[in-house]
Design an enzyme around this catalytic site. Structure first.
Site, PDB file in Angstrom:
ATOM      1  N   ASP A 147      32.614  70.914  41.562  1.00 18.70           N
ATOM      2  CA  ASP A 147      32.848  71.219  42.970  1.00 18.70           C
ATOM      3  C   ASP A 147      32.697  69.954  43.826  1.00 18.70           C
ATOM      4  OD1 ASP A 147      33.209  73.423  44.920  1.00 18.70           O
ATOM      5  OD2 ASP A 147      31.258  72.751  45.674  1.00 18.70           O
ATOM      6  N   GLU A 179      37.256  68.670  41.315  1.00 24.54           N
ATOM      7  CA  GLU A 179      37.898  69.084  42.562  1.00 24.54           C
ATOM      8  C   GLU A 179      37.877  67.863  43.478  1.00 24.54           C
ATOM      9  OE1 GLU A 179      37.483  72.253  46.245  1.00 24.54           O
ATOM     10  OE2 GLU A 179      35.777  71.132  45.524  1.00 24.54           O
TER      11      GLU A 179
HETATM   12  C1  NOJ Z   1      34.905  73.954  47.138  1.00 27.85           C
HETATM   13  C2  NOJ Z   1      34.921  75.385  46.673  1.00 27.85           C
HETATM   14  O1  NOJ Z   1      36.108  75.629  45.973  1.00 27.85           O
HETATM   15  C3  NOJ Z   1      34.773  76.232  47.908  1.00 27.85           C
HETATM   16  O2  NOJ Z   1      35.032  77.583  47.656  1.00 27.85           O
HETATM   17  C4  NOJ Z   1      33.391  75.998  48.480  1.00 27.85           C
HETATM   18  O3  NOJ Z   1      33.271  76.713  49.692  1.00 27.85           O
HETATM   19  C5  NOJ Z   1      33.140  74.514  48.759  1.00 27.85           C
HETATM   20  N1  NOJ Z   1      33.606  73.661  47.694  1.00 27.85           N
HETATM   21  C6  NOJ Z   1      31.673  74.255  48.967  1.00 27.85           C
HETATM   22  O4  NOJ Z   1      30.975  74.375  47.765  1.00 27.85           O
END
Ligand code: NOJ
Length: 545
Positions: free
Chosen positions: A216, A281
């Site tokens: 993440d 990500e």
């Molecule tokens: C990216 C995640 O995909 C999202 O759903 C989340 O709110 C944020 N990061 C914070 O962790």
């Protein structure tokens, strides 16, 4: 010649051409009837995923959490939230999935934890300057009485990225950083405890048979020394919910150079777990900088957000495909493709231009495009059904902190998170058992059952049936096994037309007129069958010798 399926027992680089299905656990399948999807629900639907033909699943956070941000506020990474099951259920799922030939990737959230995490609770009880506070980013406030946030950073969910705490004696105290909700305090990656803790978490899950991790906010984590002001207003998240790339040129909290050292340390785990895969990500503007995360000693792959953001336009998609292949090949990384996830507007709606039916047709064609490209691909649950974004919802049922923190100005991400319709009828379209005690956590709109798995399985022309066929062909046809792609100039600016190996061709028609397949082409899979032509908004895989 057919080649073997990616599956446990297959080579350690299984991820190079894997199709990974994203299971948004809250909305996938609810076995215990509380209206929220769970591990037992996933286990019960593994035959569906096996028959669909995916190589792996990525499960969104299932850890203990107060669920302020749907589980991205983790209170304990080594336990499962009771909403979803328990550790035994998790290891049972991993084993069952492996028995079905499906690998399992879990989320790891290293930028922040929940404010209920024992570390943060200890930090709140401790004094400024203590080792407990050093795991987070606590600072004195600015202004004469420390009444103002330490700098101008903004939360991605709106408002300042700082919240002030009360000290033990009740006085107004320091501020802590949270790039997301106030209940998600950022960790300080300069603190050795943090580094050691996350290596321990990765090992904990690897020991339980996990095959990989989705990281993440992988471009976050490290903050510039001195936490300097950014100096310009954060633009917020785009209202159409396509992940906004972060501007990164010497940005004080995105894409800092030191973050790469963290992933180099993580990558060394593959000495002992050679099958492990890391996908980041990485939401940054510059493709070349994204590619730096997938250098040979860092992550195995990164989500392709420029592909998600590309409009239904041949030129735009052509450019993104070329840029991806150029930048990722330059660092010897696999290319990966993705059309949706739990943060962005459903692809069937993004491509709809206001016409729901066209959106569904284009979404299927886009999936044939994506699955026809070399490398790995991600399918977001429900996209194989062509589910649209659900915009209409009573404000009282919305749960996304983006909606809540913007006072409703931004509807947030709930619309792409609606529970999956498994059956055409029934109170919850098969999402929950018929004797469920609670309604689905987000309501399913009228007509949801018409797009269900059962309805589409019975229809030979449905998006689900065609996606299933495509995954079978992709898995068994030699032409999809290699990494080559060469464009075919068919004289049209409105097509995407390329060749893979072994005589395989992919033709996507983004124009207004039907386009003929090449002479001698034999159709492998088509999003819409119209003989030897590809209709507008259609895509075909063919073979010619
Ligand atoms: C990216 C995640 O995909 C999202 O759903 C989340 O709110 C944020 N990061 C914070 O962790």
């Amino acid at each position: 010649m057919a080649h073997e399926r990616n599956a446990p027992g297959s080579p350690d680089d299984w991820w190079r051409r894997a199709v990974i299905y994203q299971v948004y656990i809250r909305s996938f399948a609810d076995a215990d009837g509380d209206g929220i999807g769970d591990i037992a629900g996933i286990r019960s639907r593994l035959p569906y995923l096996r028959d669909l033909g995916v190589d792996a699943i990525w499960i969104n956070p299932w850890y203990r959490s107060p669920m302020v941000d749907a589980g991205y506020d983790v209170a304990d990474f080594r336990d499962i939230d009771p909403l979803f099951g328990d550790l035994e259920a998790a290891t049972g799922l991993i084993d069952d999935a492996h028995a079905c030939g499906i690998r399992v990737i879990v989320d790891v959230v290293p930028n922040h934890v929940s404010d209920r995490h024992v570390w943060f609770q200890a930090a709140l009880r401790s004094s400024p300057g203590s080792p407990e506070r050093a795991r987070f980013i606590f600072r004195d406030g600015a202004g004469p009485n420390g009444d103002e946030p330490p700098n101008d950073w903004q939360s991605a969910f709106g408002g300042p990225a700082w919240t002030r705490v009360s000290e033990a004696d009740g006085s107004s105290g320091q501020w802590y950083l949270h790039l997301f909700a106030p209940q998600q305090p950022d960790l300080d990656w300069n603190c050795p405890d943090v580094d050691a803790e996350f290596l321990g978490i990765l090992e904990f899950w690897l020991a339980r048979g996990i095959d990989g991790f989705r990281i993440d906010v992988a471009h976050g984590l490290v903050k510039a020394d001195g936490l300097p002001d950014i100096g310009y207003a954060y633009l917020g998240v785009l209202p159409n919910r396509v992940a906004e790339p972060h501007h990164v040129e010497d940005h004080p909290h995105w894409d800092r150079e030191e973050v790469h050292d963290i992933y180099r340390r993580w990558r060394r785990l593959d000495d002992r777990y050679p099958h492990v895969t890391f996908v980041g990500e990485v939401v940054i503007e510059d493709f070349a900088r994204t590619a730096r995360y997938v250098r040979p000693d860092e992550l195995h792959s990164a989500f392709n957000f420029p592909f998600v953001r590309a409009p239904w336009d041949a030129g735009a998609l052509h450019d993104v495909i070329d840029d991806t292949i150029r930048e990722f090949s330059a660092v010897d990384a696999i290319t990966t493709w993705v059309l949706g996830n739990h943060d962005v507007t459903r692809v069937a709606t993004r491509y709809a231009d206001g016409d729901v039916e066209i959106g569904r047709v284009r979404a299927l064609a886009a999936h044939l495009l994506m699955l026809g490209l070399p490398g790995g691909a991600y399918i977001y649950q429900g996209d194989e059904l062509g589910l649209p974004e659900v915009w209409e919802m009573d404000p009282s049922v919305r749960q996304d902190p983006i909606f809540l923190r913007s006072g409703g100005a931004d509807v947030g991400r709930d619309g792409c998170r609606i529970p999956i319709p498994w059956t055409g009828g029934g109170a919850t379209c098969g999402f929950s058992p018929s004797d469920a005690t609670a309604a689905p956590w987000l309501p399913q709109p009228d007509g949801w059952g018409a797009m269900s798995v059962a309805t589409q399985t019975a229809d030979p022309h449905s998006p689900l049936t065609i996606t299933r066929e495509a995954l079978h062909v992709r898995r068994t046809h030699q032409g999809f096994a290699d990494t080559s792609l060469s464009w075919v100039d068919d004289g049209s600016v409105d097509t995407l037309h390329f060749r893979r190996g072994a005589g395989v061709g992919v033709l996507v028609n983004l124009g207004k007129d039907p386009v003929p397949l090449p002479d001698g082409a034999h159709v492998l899979v088509c999003s819409a069958s119209t003989g030897h032509t590809v209709p507008p908004n259609g895509a075909c895989w063919y073979e010619s010798v």
